[in-house]
Write a protein that holds these residues in place. Structure first.
Motif, PDB file in Angstrom:
ATOM      1  N   GLN A   1       0.831  -1.207   0.000  1.00  0.00           N
ATOM      2  CA  GLN A   1       0.000   0.000   0.000  1.00  0.00           C
ATOM      3  C   GLN A   1       0.872   1.266   0.000  1.00  0.00           C
ATOM      4  OE1 GLN A   1      -2.649  -0.309   3.284  1.00  0.00           O
ATOM      5  NE2 GLN A   1      -4.190   0.958   2.286  1.00  0.00           N
ATOM      6  N   VAL A   2       1.918   1.233   0.852  1.00  0.00           N
ATOM      7  CA  VAL A   2       2.828   2.375   0.942  1.00  0.00           C
ATOM      8  C   VAL A   2       3.469   2.633  -0.414  1.00  0.00           C
ATOM      9  CG1 VAL A   2       4.865   3.297   2.123  1.00  0.00           C
ATOM     10  CG2 VAL A   2       3.297   1.810   3.348  1.00  0.00           C
ATOM     11  N   ALA A   3       3.853   1.530  -1.103  1.00  0.00           N
ATOM     12  CA  ALA A   3       4.499   1.646  -2.411  1.00  0.00           C
ATOM     13  C   ALA A   3       3.585   2.378  -3.387  1.00  0.00           C
ATOM     14  CB  ALA A   3       4.840   0.262  -2.927  1.00  0.00           C
ATOM     15  N   THR A   4       2.323   1.983  -3.404  1.00  0.00           N
ATOM     16  CA  THR A   4       1.372   2.613  -4.318  1.00  0.00           C
ATOM     17  C   THR A   4       1.256   4.097  -3.989  1.00  0.00           C
ATOM     18  OG1 THR A   4       0.191   0.550  -4.000  1.00  0.00           O
ATOM     19  CG2 THR A   4      -0.894   2.202  -5.372  1.00  0.00           C
ATOM     20  N   LEU A   5       1.106   4.400  -2.700  1.00  0.00           N
ATOM     21  CA  LEU A   5       0.946   5.789  -2.273  1.00  0.00           C
ATOM     22  C   LEU A   5       2.139   6.653  -2.672  1.00  0.00           C
ATOM     23  CD1 LEU A   5      -0.568   5.495   1.328  1.00  0.00           C
ATOM     24  CD2 LEU A   5      -1.541   6.743  -0.610  1.00  0.00           C
TER      25      LEU A   5
ATOM     26  N   PHE B   1       7.296  -2.138  -5.749  1.00  0.00           N
ATOM     27  CA  PHE B   1       7.681  -3.041  -4.655  1.00  0.00           C
ATOM     28  C   PHE B   1       7.544  -4.478  -5.120  1.00  0.00           C
ATOM     29  CE2 PHE B   1       6.419  -5.048  -0.403  1.00  0.00           C
ATOM     30  CZ  PHE B   1       7.758  -5.209  -0.020  1.00  0.00           C
ATOM     31  N   GLU B   2       8.685  -5.164  -5.145  1.00  0.00           N
ATOM     32  CA  GLU B   2       8.650  -6.552  -5.647  1.00  0.00           C
ATOM     33  C   GLU B   2       9.041  -7.527  -4.535  1.00  0.00           C
ATOM     34  OE1 GLU B   2      10.850  -9.417  -8.884  1.00  0.00           O
ATOM     35  OE2 GLU B   2      11.105  -7.247  -9.115  1.00  0.00           O
ATOM     36  N   GLU B   3       8.304  -8.639  -4.486  1.00  0.00           N
ATOM     37  CA  GLU B   3       8.616  -9.675  -3.477  1.00  0.00           C
ATOM     38  C   GLU B   3       9.126 -10.909  -4.199  1.00  0.00           C
ATOM     39  OE1 GLU B   3       5.307 -10.452  -0.748  1.00  0.00           O
ATOM     40  OE2 GLU B   3       4.595  -8.437  -1.219  1.00  0.00           O
TER      41      GLU B   3
ATOM     42  N   ILE C   1      13.935   7.603  -4.155  1.00  0.00           N
ATOM     43  CA  ILE C   1      13.144   8.668  -4.777  1.00  0.00           C
ATOM     44  C   ILE C   1      12.274   8.053  -5.895  1.00  0.00           C
ATOM     45  CG2 ILE C   1      13.322  10.867  -6.054  1.00  0.00           C
ATOM     46  CD1 ILE C   1      16.317  10.751  -4.698  1.00  0.00           C
ATOM     47  N   PRO C   2      10.979   8.415  -5.946  1.00  0.00           N
ATOM     48  CA  PRO C   2      10.094   7.860  -6.979  1.00  0.00           C
ATOM     49  C   PRO C   2      10.603   8.247  -8.368  1.00  0.00           C
ATOM     50  CG  PRO C   2       8.863   9.091  -5.344  1.00  0.00           C
ATOM     51  CD  PRO C   2      10.284   9.334  -5.063  1.00  0.00           C
ATOM     52  N   PRO C   3      10.466   7.442  -9.366  1.00  0.00           N
ATOM     53  CA  PRO C   3       9.818   6.127  -9.334  1.00  0.00           C
ATOM     54  C   PRO C   3      10.859   5.019  -9.187  1.00  0.00           C
ATOM     55  CG  PRO C   3      10.072   6.871 -11.591  1.00  0.00           C
ATOM     56  CD  PRO C   3      10.847   7.823 -10.765  1.00  0.00           C
TER      57      PRO C   3
END
Ligand code: ADP
Length: 475
Positions: free
Chosen positions: A331-335, A340-342, A374-376
């Motif tokens: 969720q944090v990644a989307t925000l 975010f890869e697992e 820093i995004p992305p």
């Protein structure tokens, strides 16, 4: 009290020394006395033996004489020549042939011939005087006599008494000298301990850098002073760590409190509309939350230092813990517009560990990765099993860490860019806590990074079978 107990060691050593010396002196004195007595008695016995031989010759010269003649001759000879002697001669039937007049009032011990298969020597008191008495069966040309010859031990006893007197006279002098030497020796031996104690007493929290005098005696005392100095060095560094920690913690706590104070003061300075008040309260709330987190981290480390933090170590599937942690970071990644890869594998990773503590480690690493990318950018969380160790890696494409900082980021309060970390809500305690937890799990935490090239944090913990081996080896 302390002085008394020090003296008592010195006194105790002296007393022990004295007791042993006294015993040795007694054994030596008594031994010498007995040896002297035996020698004196041996000489007396040899004299008696000589007299007996004389008598035997005398009897041999008169072997044809009748008992009555013999009696008369011996009486005449012995009475005149050896009036001071103490001689008694009887025939085989026990009839007296001759007896010194002295023996009329002081009879000799009675023996039958059977009891005298070999000559007998005795010490007896006749009247007031001690005597050495030889009782012997004497056979002269087929005639058997029972001969008893006595000799006074006056001189011998006198010699022995004199010897004892000298012993008793010199023993106290020797004892006195020995106690003085003993006391001096114990004082000398304990003097360095005394000096160490005096210096140790002056060391307190204010002068922990002082050290005890270095001894170069190569003995137990040098070992004692070296050990105490090493202990002082350890205490000093622990003390410094605590002082630094307290100073840093106070400093860190001052910042959010000051911010809360300023925010509230500004809001109250003039009247504002509702949205302005809300904004001010939101800031205050944020700072309060950060302060609470900081206090929580400080408490964790304080407990770590005191050794009071007990982890509930038990077998657990580390993969399940990682998965649980990862779920909320999606969720944090989307925000934050981050990828975010697992990459989780294998099926399970059983380790001996405390679940909430290990989750905290993963959260700290992921939190940092998200903060400093820093995004992305992209964050990759992966797990694997390698050489009996469960490996959890957190990789990011963030700002990276310079080589010289990599060694220090696990230190408490260390931040590469203070302002940046602070703005992101960090106090520099996360990695210190993570490292402490991993070490309690007999594992390791490492970093591989390049400025601008992202970072990889790697945690390794022995899996169950390996953990058992590590445990057995450390016992
Ligand atoms: P903080 O709460 O400040 O993040 P940490 O102990 O977790 O404290 O980290 C110490 C410092 O290490 C951080 O201030 C930051 O400078 C650096 N650091 C940690 N993780 C990363 C990362 N993934 N990328 C870049 N720098 C990092």
């Amino acid at each position: 009290m302390k002085r008394l107990s020090r003296l008592s060691i010195g006194m105790r050593l002296t007393l022990w020394y004295l007791a042993i010396f006294l015993l040795a002196e007694f054994i030596f004195g008594a031994g010498m006395w007995f040896i002297l007595r035996k020698n004196l008695y041996d000489i007396a016995d040899a004299t008696l033996e000589g007299q007996a031989a004389d008598l035997e010759r005398f009897l041999d010269a008169r072997k044809n004489a009748s008992a009555a003649q013999l009696q008369a001759e011996i009486s005449a000879d012995y009475k005149i020549e050896r009036s001071e002697d103490c001689v008694q001669i009887s025939d085989a039937n026990g009839n007296s042939i001759y007896r010194s007049t002295f023996l009329d009032e002081h009879p000799l011990p009675h023996f039958t011939l059977d009891q005298l298969s070999k000559p007998r020597y005795q010490t007896r008191r006749l009247g007031k005087e001690p005597f050495r008495i030889l009782s012997e069966r004497m056979e002269v040309d087929g005639r058997v006599f029972l001969v008893q010859i006595g000799s006074t031990l006056d001189e011998e006893i006198e010699t022995l008494d004199a010897f004892r007197k000298y012993l008793l006279m010199f023993a106290p002098v020797l004892l006195l000298a020995a106690s003085a030497v003993g006391y001096w020796l114990s004082r000398k031996a304990l003097a360095p301990v005394d000096a160490l104690a005096r210096t140790a007493r002056t060391i307190s929290g204010h002068n922990l850098s002082s050290r005890l005098e270095q001894l170069h005696t190569g003995d137990e005392l040098q070992r004692l002073s070296d050990t105490l100095n090493e202990m002082l060095a350890r205490i000093e560094s622990a003390f410094l760590r605590v002082t630094e920690f307290t100073a840093d913690a106070s400093h860190e706590l001052r910042t959010p409190i000051a911010l809360i104070h300023t925010e509230a003061e500004l809001a109250l300075r003039r009247s504002r509309n509702e949205s302005e008040y809300r904004e001010a309260l939101r800031h205050i709330l944020l700072e309060a939350e950060r302060t609470a987190t900081l206090i929580d981290e400080l408490l964790t480390l304080a407990r770590a230092d005191s050794g009071g933090e007990a982890l509930a170590i038990q077998p657990l599937d580390l993969l399940a813990t990682v998965r649980e942690s990862a779920s909320k970071w999606n969720q944090v990644a989307t925000l934050r517009n981050l990828q975010f890869e697992e990459r989780l594998g294998p099926q399970s990773l059983t380790v001996m560990g405390d679940e909430s503590a290990l989750r905290r480690v993963i959260d700290i690493l992921l939190d940092n990765a998200f903060k400093y990318t820093i995004p992305p950018g992209k964050i990759t969380l992966s797990t694997e099993e390698k050489n009996g160790r469960a490996v959890v890696s957190v990789e990011d494409t963030g700002i990276g860490i310079a080589a010289e900082d990599q060694a220090r980021i696990f230190e408490r309060f260390y931040r590469v860019d203070k302002a940046r970390s602070r703005a992101l809500g960090g106090a520099g305690l996360g990695l210190a806590i993570a490292q402490w937890i991993v070490q309690l799990h007999k594992g390791s935490i490492t970093v591989n990074s390049e400025p601008g090239g992202g970072s990889v944090f790697r945690v390794e913990i022995p899996t169950t079978s390996a953990a058992v081996r590590v445990d057995a080896a450390s016992k």
